[in-house]
Scaffold this active site. Sequence first.
Site, mmCIF file in Angstrom:
data_model
loop_
_atom_site.group_PDB
_atom_site.id
_atom_site.type_symbol
_atom_site.label_atom_id
_atom_site.label_comp_id
_atom_site.label_asym_id
_atom_site.label_seq_id
_atom_site.Cartn_x
_atom_site.Cartn_y
_atom_site.Cartn_z
ATOM 1 N N ILE A 189 -6.755 -9.799 -12.064
ATOM 2 C CA ILE A 189 -7.129 -9.302 -13.387
ATOM 3 C C ILE A 189 -8.588 -8.851 -13.333
ATOM 4 O O ILE A 189 -9.447 -9.558 -12.811
ATOM 5 C CB ILE A 189 -6.909 -10.411 -14.434
ATOM 6 C CG1 ILE A 189 -5.407 -10.693 -14.545
ATOM 7 C CG2 ILE A 189 -7.491 -10.010 -15.785
ATOM 8 C CD1 ILE A 189 -5.082 -11.973 -15.264
ATOM 9 N N ASN A 193 -4.679 2.095 -13.445
ATOM 10 C CA ASN A 193 -3.711 1.202 -12.803
ATOM 11 C C ASN A 193 -2.325 1.818 -12.907
ATOM 12 O O ASN A 193 -2.041 2.575 -13.834
ATOM 13 C CB ASN A 193 -3.701 -0.168 -13.495
ATOM 14 C CG ASN A 193 -2.738 -1.132 -12.836
ATOM 15 O OD1 ASN A 193 -2.707 -1.247 -11.601
ATOM 16 N ND2 ASN A 193 -1.934 -1.812 -13.635
ATOM 17 N N VAL A 246 -4.570 -7.027 -20.306
ATOM 18 C CA VAL A 246 -3.790 -6.665 -19.121
ATOM 19 C C VAL A 246 -2.615 -5.740 -19.480
ATOM 20 O O VAL A 246 -1.857 -6.012 -20.419
ATOM 21 C CB VAL A 246 -3.268 -7.951 -18.436
ATOM 22 C CG1 VAL A 246 -2.372 -7.619 -17.261
ATOM 23 C CG2 VAL A 246 -4.446 -8.801 -17.984
ATOM 24 N N HIS A 270 1.762 0.761 -13.127
ATOM 25 C CA HIS A 270 2.603 -0.392 -13.467
ATOM 26 C C HIS A 270 4.074 0.026 -13.394
ATOM 27 O O HIS A 270 4.435 1.085 -13.919
ATOM 28 C CB HIS A 270 2.251 -0.862 -14.888
ATOM 29 C CG HIS A 270 3.034 -2.049 -15.311
ATOM 30 N ND1 HIS A 270 2.731 -3.328 -14.873
ATOM 31 C CD2 HIS A 270 4.123 -2.173 -16.100
ATOM 32 C CE1 HIS A 270 3.605 -4.173 -15.386
ATOM 33 N NE2 HIS A 270 4.456 -3.500 -16.133
ATOM 34 N N GLY A 320 0.772 -1.241 0.000
ATOM 35 C CA GLY A 320 0.000 0.000 0.000
ATOM 36 C C GLY A 320 0.800 1.285 0.000
ATOM 37 O O GLY A 320 0.307 2.321 0.448
HETATM 38 C C1 GRF Z 1 3.757 -1.129 -7.373
HETATM 39 O O1 GRF Z 1 5.061 -1.306 -7.843
HETATM 40 C C2 GRF Z 1 2.783 -0.984 -8.510
HETATM 41 O O2 GRF Z 1 3.345 -0.346 -9.629
HETATM 42 C C3 GRF Z 1 2.457 -2.416 -8.842
HETATM 43 O O3 GRF Z 1 2.406 -3.060 -7.600
HETATM 44 C C4 GRF Z 1 3.225 -2.373 -6.656
HETATM 45 C C5 GRF Z 1 2.350 -2.028 -5.501
HETATM 46 O O4 GRF Z 1 3.087 -1.439 -4.472
HETATM 47 N N1 GRF Z 1 1.237 -2.502 -9.609
HETATM 48 P P1 GRF Z 1 2.340 -0.748 -3.276
HETATM 49 O O5 GRF Z 1 1.386 -1.775 -2.686
HETATM 50 O O6 GRF Z 1 1.637 0.459 -3.795
HETATM 51 O O7 GRF Z 1 3.432 -0.389 -2.284
#
Ligand code: GRF
Length: 203
Positions: A94, A109, A146, A111, A12
């Site tokens: 997903i 989202n 995705v 990534h 988080g």
């Molecule tokens: C992040 O690197 C995000 O880009 C990916 O999952 C990770 C989540 O990290 N989708 P956090 O839970 O926000 O610390």
Amino acid sequence: MKNIAVLASGRGSNLEAIIKNIEKGTLQANLACVISDNKDARALQITRDHGFKALYLDPGPKKTWLLPEFEENYVKTLQEHNVDLVCLAGFMRIIKKPLLEAFKGRILNIHPALLPSFPGLEVQKKALEYGVRFSGCTVHFVTEDVDAGPIITQAVVPVLDDDTPDTLAARILKEEHRIYTEAINIILSGKYKIEGRRIIRTG
Ligand code: GRF
């Protein structure tokens, strides 16, 4: 003020950055609720610590997605909270039809790579193995495919010779915390237009 919800499965840190930016007023949104598919997610604790609503919703028997009746429950909860925009932040499932149809064009989202390079999981390791000199992060709309929806923002970070997947991930994460707020502000302001796959800012 528009309502957002964050869906998170774990640590988080992106959620925490979003909360802090809401508290500072640099993110103009109301956090209606945070939903997790994992009872023990640190994301839920952070949410409670800051006085926001944290909900665990049963994800059902599948590991990487939600059966329709379980995903419908996510939809119902988001609708009950009058959510305008759904932000996935480390949500490890997903997204399928029920959510995509109920929140068409309203799911984002983040990534940890420069899409379309390195979709999927363990992408910092893949970037190192491939030998790219730059990686980064991407905020994009969520679509059926995705990690392939239209891109809202990206940030670039260098890959250093002595990087490990962890050191690279940490450098990328710092940028994630910055650009997710930037992207949410753009989308909530409505000051953009979509041309094909391109998100073009209009204000
Ligand atoms: C992040 O690197 C995000 O880009 C990916 O999952 C990770 C989540 O990290 N989708 P956090 O839970 O926000 O610390």
